[in-house]
Design an enzyme around this catalytic site. Structure first.
Site, short mmCIF file in Angstrom:
data_model
loop_
_atom_site.label_atom_id
_atom_site.label_comp_id
_atom_site.label_asym_id
_atom_site.label_seq_id
_atom_site.Cartn_x
_atom_site.Cartn_y
_atom_site.Cartn_z
N HIS A 1 4.14 -0.75 3.43
CA HIS A 1 3.32 0.46 3.26
C HIS A 1 4.30 1.59 2.95
CE1 HIS A 1 -0.12 3.15 4.06
NE2 HIS A 1 0.71 3.91 4.76
N PHE B 1 11.96 14.70 10.11
CA PHE B 1 10.88 13.75 10.45
C PHE B 1 11.30 12.86 11.62
CE2 PHE B 1 9.15 13.68 5.86
CZ PHE B 1 8.38 14.78 6.13
N GLU C 1 0.97 5.70 0.93
CA GLU C 1 0.34 6.78 1.72
C GLU C 1 0.56 8.14 1.07
OE1 GLU C 1 0.63 6.42 6.00
OE2 GLU C 1 1.22 8.54 6.11
N ASP D 1 -1.28 14.20 16.60
CA ASP D 1 -0.45 15.02 17.50
C ASP D 1 -1.07 16.39 17.62
OD1 ASP D 1 1.65 13.23 18.23
OD2 ASP D 1 2.33 13.35 16.15
N LYS E 1 -5.28 -1.37 21.40
CA LYS E 1 -5.87 -1.02 20.09
C LYS E 1 -6.32 -2.28 19.36
CE LYS E 1 -2.21 1.68 18.79
NZ LYS E 1 -1.46 2.77 18.12
N SER F 1 0.84 -1.20 0.00
CA SER F 1 0.00 0.00 0.00
C SER F 1 0.87 1.25 0.00
CB SER F 1 -0.93 -0.02 1.21
OG SER F 1 -0.16 -0.25 2.39
P1 FAD Z 1 -1.81 5.98 20.51
O1 FAD Z 1 -1.85 4.55 20.13
O2 FAD Z 1 -3.00 6.57 21.19
O3 FAD Z 1 -0.51 6.17 21.44
C1 FAD Z 1 -0.01 7.46 21.76
C2 FAD Z 1 0.82 7.41 23.03
O4 FAD Z 1 -0.03 7.23 24.16
C3 FAD Z 1 1.83 6.26 23.10
O5 FAD Z 1 2.95 6.71 23.81
C4 FAD Z 1 1.09 5.18 23.88
O6 FAD Z 1 1.96 4.31 24.58
C5 FAD Z 1 0.22 6.00 24.82
N1 FAD Z 1 -1.11 5.39 25.04
C6 FAD Z 1 -1.88 4.78 24.12
N2 FAD Z 1 -3.06 4.38 24.65
C7 FAD Z 1 -3.03 4.76 25.94
C8 FAD Z 1 -3.97 4.65 27.01
N3 FAD Z 1 -5.17 4.07 26.81
N4 FAD Z 1 -3.59 5.16 28.23
C9 FAD Z 1 -2.39 5.75 28.41
N5 FAD Z 1 -1.46 5.88 27.42
C10 FAD Z 1 -1.78 5.41 26.21
N6 FAD Z 1 -0.73 11.72 12.63
C11 FAD Z 1 -1.68 12.55 12.16
O7 FAD Z 1 -1.90 13.61 12.76
N7 FAD Z 1 -2.41 12.26 11.06
C12 FAD Z 1 -2.24 11.11 10.37
O8 FAD Z 1 -2.92 10.87 9.38
C13 FAD Z 1 -1.23 10.19 10.81
N8 FAD Z 1 -1.01 9.02 10.18
C14 FAD Z 1 -0.09 8.13 10.70
C15 FAD Z 1 0.05 6.87 10.07
C16 FAD Z 1 0.93 5.94 10.58
C17 FAD Z 1 1.06 4.60 9.91
C18 FAD Z 1 1.74 6.26 11.71
C19 FAD Z 1 2.73 5.27 12.26
C20 FAD Z 1 1.59 7.49 12.34
C21 FAD Z 1 0.68 8.44 11.84
N9 FAD Z 1 0.48 9.68 12.45
C22 FAD Z 1 -0.49 10.55 11.97
C23 FAD Z 1 1.27 10.06 13.62
C24 FAD Z 1 0.57 9.67 14.94
O9 FAD Z 1 -0.66 10.33 15.05
C25 FAD Z 1 1.48 10.04 16.10
O10 FAD Z 1 2.61 9.21 16.11
C26 FAD Z 1 0.81 10.09 17.47
O11 FAD Z 1 1.74 10.69 18.38
C27 FAD Z 1 0.43 8.73 18.04
O12 FAD Z 1 -0.62 8.19 17.39
P2 FAD Z 1 -1.14 6.69 17.76
O13 FAD Z 1 -2.36 6.47 17.00
O14 FAD Z 1 -0.03 5.74 17.64
O15 FAD Z 1 -1.48 6.94 19.30
#
Ligand code: FAD
Length: 281
Positions: free
Chosen positions: A262, A212, A14, A105, A161, A12
């Protein structure tokens, strides 16, 4: 890596949503060129601002209407339950079947956490609202998320997740394959069994990659950084060497049983196409 070998590899790509009319036209051209590779889907990132969110929707529709499966990203940041519900309905009406669910973020200056704090809450909400309609991808961090309290806690949070209903994961990019193999092994030990597809960032520009990597915690190994630095302004050599290194990483991952790749194509077709043809997936 045993758990990963049973999955049919998925390749895939992005995109990120362009901000200008010129950017939109250029992305359409990129999409046309990448269509030749027959990707399983093209995903589009999502930002916190209203105009970039609209850009995501437009790019997603353009991809889907071209006959390639489109996968919008959705984030907790910049969203409410109401806006997510409306977007999910819109995507269902437009034939979208795959979503990449993330926390996102906070843009600088924004402080308040929204109605969703972490990606697991967003995954749970999407499942509760739409059942099994969407194939949900989440993010994984083989080198661990920069804000994680510890590697162990980050793995436990990744598990949340999956338990909330994620079908697959896409990793942050990395150049250290051992980090990925160990991450997958740890997931297996925790009983997690979903495809964890490595994210591949083709190296073409050292300054951009370093920026990055500083933001995302994705490490550029010392030997790689030193070699890239040594090329100075010789962009052509950076690109040639960088693509060789990225190719070696991608080939090793596939040989060891990674369930696809990806590509973070940065809205350009050429580096991804070059790698794809060399890999012959
Ligand atoms: P989470 O899984 O929520 O984790 C974030 C942090 O919180 C981690 O340190 C984790 O250990 C902690 N955590 C998770 N769940 C809990 C909980 N229940 N209680 C306490 N702590 C917890 N960013 C964008 O803005 N837009 C995008 O489209 C985008 N696309 C991305 C695509 C990919 C494939 C990747 C790898 C990253 C992408 N990002 C994007 C960046 C991403 O949003 C950031 O890295 C963000 O800081 C973390 O997102 P996450 O979904 O992994 O967060």
């Amino acid at each position: 890596m045993q758990s990963q070998k049973k999955y049919k590899p998925t390749f895939s790509i992005e995109f990120f949503p362009p901000k200008t009319e010129e950017g939109k036209q250029s992305l359409r051209k990129t999409r046309e060129e990448l269509a030749n590779l027959n990707p399983a889907y093209i995903s589009v990132t999502y930002g916190a601002g209203g105009s970039t969110q609209q850009g995501t929707v437009e790019a997603v529709l353009d991809i889907q209407q071209s006959g390639i499966e489109a996968a919008p990203h959705l984030t907790c940041v910049g969203s409410t339950k109401e806006t997510v519900r409306a977007l999910l309905d819109f995507y269902i009406d437009n034939g979208i079947k795959r979503i990449v669910a993330l926390r996102g973020d906070m843009p600088s200056g924004m402080r308040e956490a929204g109605e969703f704090r972490y990606a697991n809450e967003l995954v749970e909400f999407i499942r509760n609202e739409t059942g099994d309609h969407f194939h949900i991808e989440v993010a994984a961090y083989p080198e661990f998320h920069p804000q994680a309290k510890s590697a162990k806690v980050d793995l436990e949070n990744f598990k949340r997740k999956v338990e909330a209903g994620a079908n697959g994961a896409i990793t942050q990019y990395f150049y250290n394959t051992d980090a990925y193999y160990r991450f997958v092994d740890d997931c297996e030990k925790m009983g997690l069994d979903i495809p964890i597809v490595p994210g591949i960032m083709p190296i073409t520009n050292f300054v951009q990659l370093a920026r990055f990597s500083d933001m995302s915690g994705a490490e550029i190994p010392r030997w790689l950084r030193k070699r890239l630095e040594a090329f100075g302004d010789d962009l052509e050599s950076i690109r040639a060497f960088g693509l060789d290194v990225t190719f070696d990483v991608a080939r090793d991952l596939l040989e060891q049983g990674a369930p696809g790749l990806h590509f973070y194509c940065m809205n350009r077709s050429e580096p991804t196409t070059t790698l794809w043809h060399r890999l012959k997936p």
